[in-house]
Design a protein around this motif. Structure first.
Motif, PDB file in Angstrom:
ATOM      1  N   THR A  18       0.841  -1.150   0.046  1.00  0.00           N
ATOM      2  CA  THR A  18      -0.021  -0.005   0.057  1.00  0.00           C
ATOM      3  C   THR A  18       1.006   1.300   0.095  1.00  0.00           C
ATOM      4  O   THR A  18       2.131   1.277   0.567  1.00  0.00           O
ATOM      5  CB  THR A  18      -1.003  -0.002   1.066  1.00  0.00           C
ATOM      6  N   TYR A  19       0.460   2.246  -0.696  1.00  0.00           N
ATOM      7  CA  TYR A  19       1.161   3.557  -0.681  1.00  0.00           C
ATOM      8  C   TYR A  19       1.281   4.187   0.485  1.00  0.00           C
ATOM      9  O   TYR A  19       0.148   4.198   1.323  1.00  0.00           O
ATOM     10  CB  TYR A  19       0.632   4.439  -1.835  1.00  0.00           C
ATOM     11  N   ILE A  20       2.442   4.780   1.110  1.00  0.00           N
ATOM     12  CA  ILE A  20       2.322   5.815   2.339  1.00  0.00           C
ATOM     13  C   ILE A  20       1.348   6.832   2.245  1.00  0.00           C
ATOM     14  O   ILE A  20       0.552   6.894   3.045  1.00  0.00           O
ATOM     15  CB  ILE A  20       3.722   6.187   2.617  1.00  0.00           C
ATOM     16  N   GLY A  21       1.318   7.398   0.971  1.00  0.00           N
ATOM     17  CA  GLY A  21       0.469   8.487   0.960  1.00  0.00           C
ATOM     18  C   GLY A  21       0.874   9.976   1.003  1.00  0.00           C
ATOM     19  O   GLY A  21       2.260  10.008   1.656  1.00  0.00           O
ATOM     20  N   SER A  22      -0.007  10.737   0.921  1.00  0.00           N
ATOM     21  CA  SER A  22       0.513  12.233   0.941  1.00  0.00           C
ATOM     22  C   SER A  22      -0.784  13.134   1.151  1.00  0.00           C
ATOM     23  O   SER A  22      -1.888  12.412   1.351  1.00  0.00           O
ATOM     24  CB  SER A  22       1.345  12.558  -0.334  1.00  0.00           C
ATOM     25  N   MET A  71      -2.268  14.608  -1.131  1.00  0.00           N
ATOM     26  CA  MET A  71      -3.192  14.551  -2.182  1.00  0.00           C
ATOM     27  C   MET A  71      -3.510  12.810  -2.640  1.00  0.00           C
ATOM     28  O   MET A  71      -4.426  12.688  -3.246  1.00  0.00           O
ATOM     29  CB  MET A  71      -2.395  15.178  -3.760  1.00  0.00           C
ATOM     30  N   LEU A  72      -2.653  12.115  -1.914  1.00  0.00           N
ATOM     31  CA  LEU A  72      -2.760  10.716  -2.239  1.00  0.00           C
ATOM     32  C   LEU A  72      -3.158   9.858  -1.109  1.00  0.00           C
ATOM     33  O   LEU A  72      -2.272  10.115  -0.303  1.00  0.00           O
ATOM     34  CB  LEU A  72      -1.473  10.015  -3.044  1.00  0.00           C
ATOM     35  N   ARG A  73      -4.153   9.155  -1.072  1.00  0.00           N
ATOM     36  CA  ARG A  73      -4.409   8.458   0.227  1.00  0.00           C
ATOM     37  C   ARG A  73      -3.907   7.095   0.391  1.00  0.00           C
ATOM     38  O   ARG A  73      -3.479   6.444  -0.520  1.00  0.00           O
ATOM     39  CB  ARG A  73      -6.205   7.985  -0.031  1.00  0.00           C
ATOM     40  N   GLY A 132      12.304   6.618  -8.407  1.00  0.00           N
ATOM     41  CA  GLY A 132      11.758   6.426  -9.756  1.00  0.00           C
ATOM     42  C   GLY A 132       9.980   5.906  -9.267  1.00  0.00           C
ATOM     43  O   GLY A 132       9.200   6.263 -10.152  1.00  0.00           O
ATOM     44  N   ARG A 133       9.956   5.217  -8.194  1.00  0.00           N
ATOM     45  CA  ARG A 133       8.495   4.773  -7.838  1.00  0.00           C
ATOM     46  C   ARG A 133       7.691   5.926  -7.442  1.00  0.00           C
ATOM     47  O   ARG A 133       6.341   6.026  -7.647  1.00  0.00           O
ATOM     48  CB  ARG A 133       8.716   3.824  -6.647  1.00  0.00           C
ATOM     49  N   ARG A 177       4.304   6.779  -9.292  1.00  0.00           N
ATOM     50  CA  ARG A 177       3.136   6.600  -8.363  1.00  0.00           C
ATOM     51  C   ARG A 177       2.354   8.095  -8.450  1.00  0.00           C
ATOM     52  O   ARG A 177       0.918   7.880  -8.327  1.00  0.00           O
ATOM     53  CB  ARG A 177       3.284   5.947  -7.134  1.00  0.00           C
ATOM     54  N   ASP A 178       2.822   8.997  -8.441  1.00  0.00           N
ATOM     55  CA  ASP A 178       2.426  10.340  -8.456  1.00  0.00           C
ATOM     56  C   ASP A 178       1.563  10.625  -9.797  1.00  0.00           C
ATOM     57  O   ASP A 178       2.002  11.593 -10.555  1.00  0.00           O
ATOM     58  CB  ASP A 178       3.266  11.373  -8.083  1.00  0.00           C
ATOM     59  N   LYS A 179       0.546   9.975 -10.174  1.00  0.00           N
ATOM     60  CA  LYS A 179       0.090   9.851 -11.204  1.00  0.00           C
ATOM     61  C   LYS A 179      -0.619  11.311 -11.617  1.00  0.00           C
ATOM     62  O   LYS A 179      -0.675  11.915 -13.011  1.00  0.00           O
ATOM     63  CB  LYS A 179      -1.116   8.943 -11.637  1.00  0.00           C
ATOM     64  N   ALA A 180      -1.166  11.990 -10.684  1.00  0.00           N
ATOM     65  CA  ALA A 180      -1.699  13.279 -10.736  1.00  0.00           C
ATOM     66  C   ALA A 180      -0.654  14.210 -11.356  1.00  0.00           C
ATOM     67  O   ALA A 180      -0.791  15.105 -12.205  1.00  0.00           O
ATOM     68  CB  ALA A 180      -2.436  13.846  -9.236  1.00  0.00           C
ATOM     69  N   ALA A 181       0.478  14.382 -10.653  1.00  0.00           N
ATOM     70  CA  ALA A 181       1.439  15.398 -11.045  1.00  0.00           C
ATOM     71  C   ALA A 181       2.118  14.571 -12.249  1.00  0.00           C
ATOM     72  O   ALA A 181       2.592  15.766 -13.041  1.00  0.00           O
ATOM     73  CB  ALA A 181       2.637  15.346  -9.881  1.00  0.00           C
TER      74      ALA A 181
END
Length: 455
Positions: free
Chosen positions: A15-19, A21-23, A198-199, A203-207
């Protein structure tokens, strides 16, 4: 380390750690992940500032349970804690209670009720000892609190000093504290950091979508404005060449800002992570910066390729397509290095945006777009070597016009802008030098801040 801290993290390992903007994972899982990151350098002492803040009672219990296991494995754990439950409080071995900078109690957690009974404040039955001693410290009058402090000082002075208390701490006064060692090798750090970088980008598809979406949109508009500028054949060759050069200038300026802006906006958010992990000895600054370059180079080339796919044929450019892409990518990398310095000294994104004109506006003044560099006062002329736009535009112009030796209008344009055909490698060298110098300056700034954070 997996055995030490997995504590339920194995269920969210993918699972992504998140930020913002990203859950991503929950607060308790983030706390445990942060502890795991600290353990990468295998520290002998682990300092934690309120590791249970913001967590529910069960998540807080799990975090402290992990700390207890770490302590049992030989790692000394020291942490501040805010309003612990009785279950959490009982997991600690020792507690240090302070009031007004003085020690009220320092000893085993199990000894708290007995000690406060001795000083006249017995803990009620079925009451959390941690809450009780905090209420005593905060609610009692200053005179009574001073008596409790004096009682502890008298009792502590009458006890024989333990071996741990008799350790020579002269090194603390001299400042000769050995620095934490980075355990992993340089190439190991570089490999893991490059993969992580790179990940993060993928993973930051919005940016990522915004980065390429804006590139496509703005360059398509530029291409339509300068449509056919490279192939126009009017009655005035000088006007044709000026329009052609204007199209190249727009591409160069768009490349400089378009390739630098993502780093300008993202790095102030990444910087606290680097400073914390560098301060704890997780990795060094050099592999961190090189790993970023490894990812930035292909990203700049791809973004530059997208730019020219939008403008090359619509504008009617004539230069070598691959060389134009690579030259603009180099310009973007140097501009990104400038953005890296801004991100290194800025406290946040807003500050970075406010500071950026200080470094980017001079690019236009010394690029030769408005005035010949030979006409700039001598005492200011040296600043041209810090402006990547000038030399990037020189290389782009030579790539586009270099084969047109018999065109007098082209020769006049190159002469007016101080662009010399035999100075290609000088221009490349200046840009590569600026790239290295700016990156090195950012490395020094961040290393200095990281060392201050660790002291």
């Amino acid at each position: 380390y997996q055995r030490r801290v997995h504590g339920g993290l194995k269920n969210c390992q993918n699972t992504y750690i998140g930020s913002v903007m990203l859950r991503g994972i929950s607060g308790g899982e983030k706390k445990r992940t942060a502890i795991g990151v600290e353990l990468i350098s295998d520290p002998e002492i682990l300092f934690l500032d309120e590791p249970t803040s913001g967590l529910d009672s069960y998540a807080a219990f799990n975090v402290v349970k992990i700390l207890q296991r770490l302590s049992a494995s030989g790692c000394t754990v020291v942490c501040t804690i805010h309003q612990p439950s009785s279950e959490v409080f009982s997991l600690f071995d020792k507690v240090l209670l302070l009031a007004k900078g003085s020690t009220v109690y320092h000893g085993p957690v199990t000894g708290v009720p007995q000690y406060f009974t001795e000083v006249g404040f017995p803990c009620p039955p079925h009451y959390n000892p941690a809450d009780h001693m905090m209420f005593v410290v905060q609610e009692e009058a200053e005179g009574k609190l001073s008596q409790i402090i004096n009682h502890w000082q008298n009792e502590a002075s009458s006890r024989p000093r333990s071996r741990t208390n008799s350790i020579n701490i002269a090194t603390l006064h001299t400042g000769n504290i050995p620095e934490s060692k980075i355990r992993a090798g340089f190439f190991t750090q570089l490999a893991f950091l490059a993969v992580r970088e790179g990940r993060n980008v993928i993973r930051d598809k919005a940016a990522l979508g915004g980065r390429f979406g804006i590139t496509i949109f703005l360059n398509l508009i530029s291409a339509l404005v300068f449509q056919g500028a490279g192939t126009s054949n009017s009655s005035d060759p000088q006007i044709d060449v000026q329009n052609h050069f204007g199209a190249l200038s727009q591409v160069a300026i768009g490349g400089m800002f378009g390739l630098a802006q993502p780093l300008l906006l993202a790095f102030p958010l990444e910087r606290p992570v680097f400073l914390r992990e560098y301060a704890t000895g997780t990795y060094g600054p050099l592999p961190y910066f090189i790993s970023k370059v490894f990812i930035e180079i292909p990203m700049c080339i791809i973004q530059s390729l997208v730019m020219y796919l939008m403008v090359y044929w619509i504008m009617g450019l004539q230069g070598n397509f691959i060389l134009l892409v690579l030259t603009t990518a180099l310009l973007g990398l140097v501009a990104s290095s400038t953005a890296l310095i801004i991100g290194a000294v800025s406290a946040n994104v807003n500050a970075a945006v406010q500071i950026s004109p200080l470094l980017f506006v001079p690019q236009f003044l010394f690029a030769g777009l408005f005035i010949r560099t030979s006409s700039i006062p001598v005492y200011l002329r040296w600043a041209q070597y810090l402006c990547s736009l000038k030399y990037g535009l020189n290389l782009i112009s030579l790539t586009e016009f270099g084969s047109d030796d018999n065109n007098l209008a082209v020769a006049k344009l190159l002469d007016t802008n101080n662009i010399k055909k035999d100075s290609v490698w000088i221009y490349i060298g200046i840009m590569l030098g600026a790239f290295v110098v700016f990156r090195f300056m950012a490395l020094i700034v961040l290393s200095y801040k990281g060392r201050n954070l660790s002291q």
